[in-house]
Structure formats: structure tokens, C-alpha cells
Design a protein around this motif. Sequence first.
Motif, PDB file in Angstrom:
ATOM      1  N   SER A 199      -4.654 -27.352  34.958  1.00 14.37           N
ATOM      2  CA  SER A 199      -4.114 -28.706  34.837  1.00 14.37           C
ATOM      3  C   SER A 199      -3.767 -29.310  36.188  1.00 14.37           C
ATOM      4  CB  SER A 199      -2.862 -28.699  33.954  1.00 14.37           C
ATOM      5  OG  SER A 199      -3.162 -28.233  32.665  1.00 14.37           O
ATOM      6  N   PHE A 200      -3.863 -30.617  36.246  1.00 14.05           N
ATOM      7  CA  PHE A 200      -3.513 -31.382  37.436  1.00 14.05           C
ATOM      8  C   PHE A 200      -1.990 -31.525  37.489  1.00 14.05           C
ATOM      9  CE2 PHE A 200      -2.813 -35.535  39.558  1.00 14.05           C
ATOM     10  CZ  PHE A 200      -3.523 -35.327  40.734  1.00 14.05           C
ATOM     11  N   TRP A 251     -17.446 -39.704  42.230  1.00 14.44           N
ATOM     12  CA  TRP A 251     -16.040 -39.437  41.922  1.00 14.44           C
ATOM     13  C   TRP A 251     -15.171 -40.683  41.783  1.00 14.44           C
ATOM     14  CZ3 TRP A 251     -15.293 -35.269  46.304  1.00 14.44           C
ATOM     15  CH2 TRP A 251     -16.145 -34.175  46.043  1.00 14.44           C
ATOM     16  N   HIS A 252     -15.621 -41.815  42.282  1.00 10.26           N
ATOM     17  CA  HIS A 252     -14.792 -43.023  42.217  1.00 10.26           C
ATOM     18  C   HIS A 252     -14.511 -43.389  40.754  1.00 10.26           C
ATOM     19  CE1 HIS A 252     -15.229 -43.622  46.513  1.00 10.26           C
ATOM     20  NE2 HIS A 252     -16.544 -43.633  46.414  1.00 10.26           N
ATOM     21  N   PRO A 253     -13.305 -43.828  40.426  1.00 14.82           N
ATOM     22  CA  PRO A 253     -12.173 -44.140  41.317  1.00 14.82           C
ATOM     23  C   PRO A 253     -11.133 -43.024  41.379  1.00 14.82           C
ATOM     24  CG  PRO A 253     -11.742 -45.060  39.165  1.00 14.82           C
ATOM     25  CD  PRO A 253     -13.043 -44.308  39.042  1.00 14.82           C
ATOM     26  N   TRP A 254     -11.595 -41.772  41.348  1.00 13.68           N
ATOM     27  CA  TRP A 254     -10.680 -40.635  41.242  1.00 13.68           C
ATOM     28  C   TRP A 254     -10.815 -39.650  42.409  1.00 13.68           C
ATOM     29  CZ3 TRP A 254      -7.559 -42.389  37.854  1.00 13.68           C
ATOM     30  CH2 TRP A 254      -7.986 -42.996  36.677  1.00 13.68           C
ATOM     31  N   GLY A 301     -16.486 -30.148  37.726  1.00 16.87           N
ATOM     32  CA  GLY A 301     -15.883 -29.858  36.429  1.00 16.87           C
ATOM     33  C   GLY A 301     -15.571 -28.381  36.255  1.00 16.87           C
ATOM     34  N   LYS A 302     -16.451 -27.522  36.762  1.00 18.24           N
ATOM     35  CA  LYS A 302     -16.200 -26.081  36.681  1.00 18.24           C
ATOM     36  C   LYS A 302     -14.978 -25.699  37.514  1.00 18.24           C
ATOM     37  CE  LYS A 302     -20.987 -24.656  35.767  1.00 18.24           C
ATOM     38  NZ  LYS A 302     -22.160 -23.910  36.286  1.00 18.24           N
ATOM     39  N   LEU A 303     -14.839 -26.323  38.677  1.00 15.76           N
ATOM     40  CA  LEU A 303     -13.658 -26.070  39.507  1.00 15.76           C
ATOM     41  C   LEU A 303     -12.400 -26.532  38.778  1.00 15.76           C
ATOM     42  CD1 LEU A 303     -12.082 -25.416  42.093  1.00 15.76           C
ATOM     43  CD2 LEU A 303     -12.767 -27.673  42.980  1.00 15.76           C
ATOM     44  N   GLN A 348      -7.533 -38.503  32.037  1.00 14.01           N
ATOM     45  CA  GLN A 348      -8.777 -39.276  32.025  1.00 14.01           C
ATOM     46  C   GLN A 348      -9.572 -39.038  33.297  1.00 14.01           C
ATOM     47  OE1 GLN A 348      -9.861 -41.338  29.347  1.00 14.01           O
ATOM     48  NE2 GLN A 348     -11.749 -41.095  30.525  1.00 14.01           N
ATOM     49  N   ALA A 349      -8.867 -38.933  34.436  1.00 10.52           N
ATOM     50  CA  ALA A 349      -9.537 -38.673  35.707  1.00 10.52           C
ATOM     51  C   ALA A 349     -10.311 -37.362  35.662  1.00 10.52           C
ATOM     52  CB  ALA A 349      -8.512 -38.645  36.840  1.00 10.52           C
ATOM     53  N   CYS A 350      -9.689 -36.317  35.145  1.00 11.11           N
ATOM     54  CA  CYS A 350     -10.361 -35.010  35.074  1.00 11.11           C
ATOM     55  C   CYS A 350     -11.563 -35.059  34.132  1.00 11.11           C
ATOM     56  CB  CYS A 350      -9.372 -33.935  34.627  1.00 11.11           C
ATOM     57  SG  CYS A 350      -8.102 -33.560  35.861  1.00 11.11           S
ATOM     58  N   MET A 351     -11.429 -35.785  33.038  1.00 12.45           N
ATOM     59  CA  MET A 351     -12.549 -35.931  32.110  1.00 12.45           C
ATOM     60  C   MET A 351     -13.708 -36.676  32.767  1.00 12.45           C
ATOM     61  SD  MET A 351     -10.436 -36.860  28.624  1.00 12.45           S
ATOM     62  CE  MET A 351     -11.931 -37.340  27.757  1.00 12.45           C
ATOM     63  N   ASP A 352     -13.396 -37.769  33.462  1.00 19.18           N
ATOM     64  CA  ASP A 352     -14.434 -38.558  34.120  1.00 19.18           C
ATOM     65  C   ASP A 352     -15.114 -37.761  35.230  1.00 19.18           C
ATOM     66  OD1 ASP A 352     -13.738 -40.622  32.446  1.00 19.18           O
ATOM     67  OD2 ASP A 352     -12.666 -41.779  33.975  1.00 19.18           O
ATOM     68  N   LEU A 353     -14.324 -37.054  36.024  1.00 15.56           N
ATOM     69  CA  LEU A 353     -14.890 -36.261  37.119  1.00 15.56           C
ATOM     70  C   LEU A 353     -15.778 -35.144  36.587  1.00 15.56           C
ATOM     71  CD1 LEU A 353     -11.740 -36.023  39.422  1.00 15.56           C
ATOM     72  CD2 LEU A 353     -13.874 -37.204  39.988  1.00 15.56           C
ATOM     73  N   SER A 354     -15.343 -34.482  35.533  1.00  9.28           N
ATOM     74  CA  SER A 354     -16.116 -33.379  34.964  1.00  9.28           C
ATOM     75  C   SER A 354     -17.439 -33.872  34.396  1.00  9.28           C
ATOM     76  CB  SER A 354     -15.304 -32.672  33.872  1.00  9.28           C
ATOM     77  OG  SER A 354     -14.122 -32.105  34.417  1.00  9.28           O
ATOM     78  N   ALA A 355     -17.414 -35.064  33.785  1.00 12.81           N
ATOM     79  CA  ALA A 355     -18.642 -35.628  33.226  1.00 12.81           C
ATOM     80  C   ALA A 355     -19.598 -36.083  34.325  1.00 12.81           C
ATOM     81  CB  ALA A 355     -18.306 -36.801  32.314  1.00 12.81           C
ATOM     82  N   ALA A 356     -19.038 -36.640  35.407  1.00  8.42           N
ATOM     83  CA  ALA A 356     -19.873 -37.169  36.485  1.00  8.42           C
ATOM     84  C   ALA A 356     -20.416 -36.087  37.394  1.00  8.42           C
ATOM     85  CB  ALA A 356     -19.069 -38.183  37.305  1.00  8.42           C
TER      86      ALA A 356
END
Length: 236
Positions: A38-39, A210-213, A30-32, A17-25
Motif C-alpha cells: 500500500s501507498f 505515468w502522468h498525472p501520478w 504494477g508488479k513493483l 486510483q493512482a496505483c490502479m492507473d499506474l498498474s494499468a498503464a
Amino acid sequence: MPRPLHTPRSPRYDAVQACMDLSAADPKLGKLIQRAGSFTMRVASAQSPFEALVESIIYQQLHGKAAATIHRRLLESFYPVTGNEHFAAQHLLDCPNEQLRAAGLSHNKSLALRDLAARTLDGTVPTLPRIRRMSDEAIIEHLSQVRGIGRWTVEMLLIFRLGRSDVLPVDDYGVRKGFALTFGKLKPADKVTPMDLPKPDVMHRRAKKWHPWCSVASWYLWRACDLASGKIPPAA
């Protein structure tokens, strides 16, 4: 010879979920994330704060392999007394200076470790159950009272020992370099100069997205450095 008693585990937060939220924000981040894959970060949350900070102090300003050797020697030096890789604060206070020197510790680091042990016994360094209930800033305030421990050291404990999700170590060289590679003009082949590295305020402004990630974002900024150096290949 001591053997680890605890296997590192995944953080308890939802990294997918963190990666999805960060990529959207933040599409650039997100490209990185897509390139790095994977994390896979693991935390050693079973370590006590005392044990984790002993390791952190040893690793300060040393190459990883050299620090690992010193840490292993220190653990082994207590093994005849403890029977495993754990030793307590009182063990460290009671041991002779020669034992610390034989492990490869400098005078300043020996003093820092003894101060850590004393402040563990007097309660300045919280127990694991107590520290898990504290806020990030409260932990930083408490542990920064120990000789040789600053904000960066505590931030590493928050990310890699306690598994906190929203830590941004803006003074970390790798995070700053990864930020410059991802959001600045720094190219993988460039020689890094101080002018290339972002200021904390620039990083904090970007990190509002990026918060809360922030811990997950930081981990990927470290991976940006690995991608640039060829230590890891881009994900398929």
C-alpha cells in the motif's frame, strides 16, 4: 523541548486510483506496486514553505540521523524565544552566527538559511496560501533563486510538503536506482555504477505512461530500493 504541532497526513489526491492507473498503464511498475504494498506516504502540508525549506537545506548531503539532530538543535535554540518549534524568518536573520554554529550548521548552510530568510521576507519565497495556487514549474522557478536551493530540493517540497501528484525527480539517486532495478538490468545484489543509472531522457520517456501520478510512481521507485536492500519485506 519543542514538540510537533501538526501530524503528517495522507496526500489529498486519490492514491488508490493512482496505483490502479499506474498498474494499468505500466505492468512492470504494477508488479513493483504489488510487491511494495500500500501507498503510505504522508505529507506535512501544515509546514510553511520557509519551515519546509529550512529543513530541506539542513538535510542536503547529510545522513538522515545527523541532519535530524542538527535540525532539532536549531529548533530548540529558538524555543526560549518562540515557545514552540516554529521560528520566523526574522528570528533567523536576527540570531547570531554562534547560534547556528552551535546547532551544527556549516558556514555555507548558514549563509543559505539566511538568504532563505531574507527572500522569505521580501516575498521571493511565497506564503503557503500563495504557493498552493502556483504551478509546479512556477514554484521551482521562484524557489531556485534562493542560495543553496536547486530543482531537487524544490521537487522534494512539492512531493512531501505540498502533496503534488505529478513530480518526477529524475536527479534523485534513489529514484534512478529504483528505476534501474525495476526497468533496467540492475539486480539487488549488484554494486551500482554510474552506467547502471538511467539518464533523465530515458526516465521521462517511460514516465509518459505515468502522468498525472509521477509522484506516486517515484515513491514506489524509492520502495524498490528498500525491497532490494531488505529494509522492507515484499507484500503478501
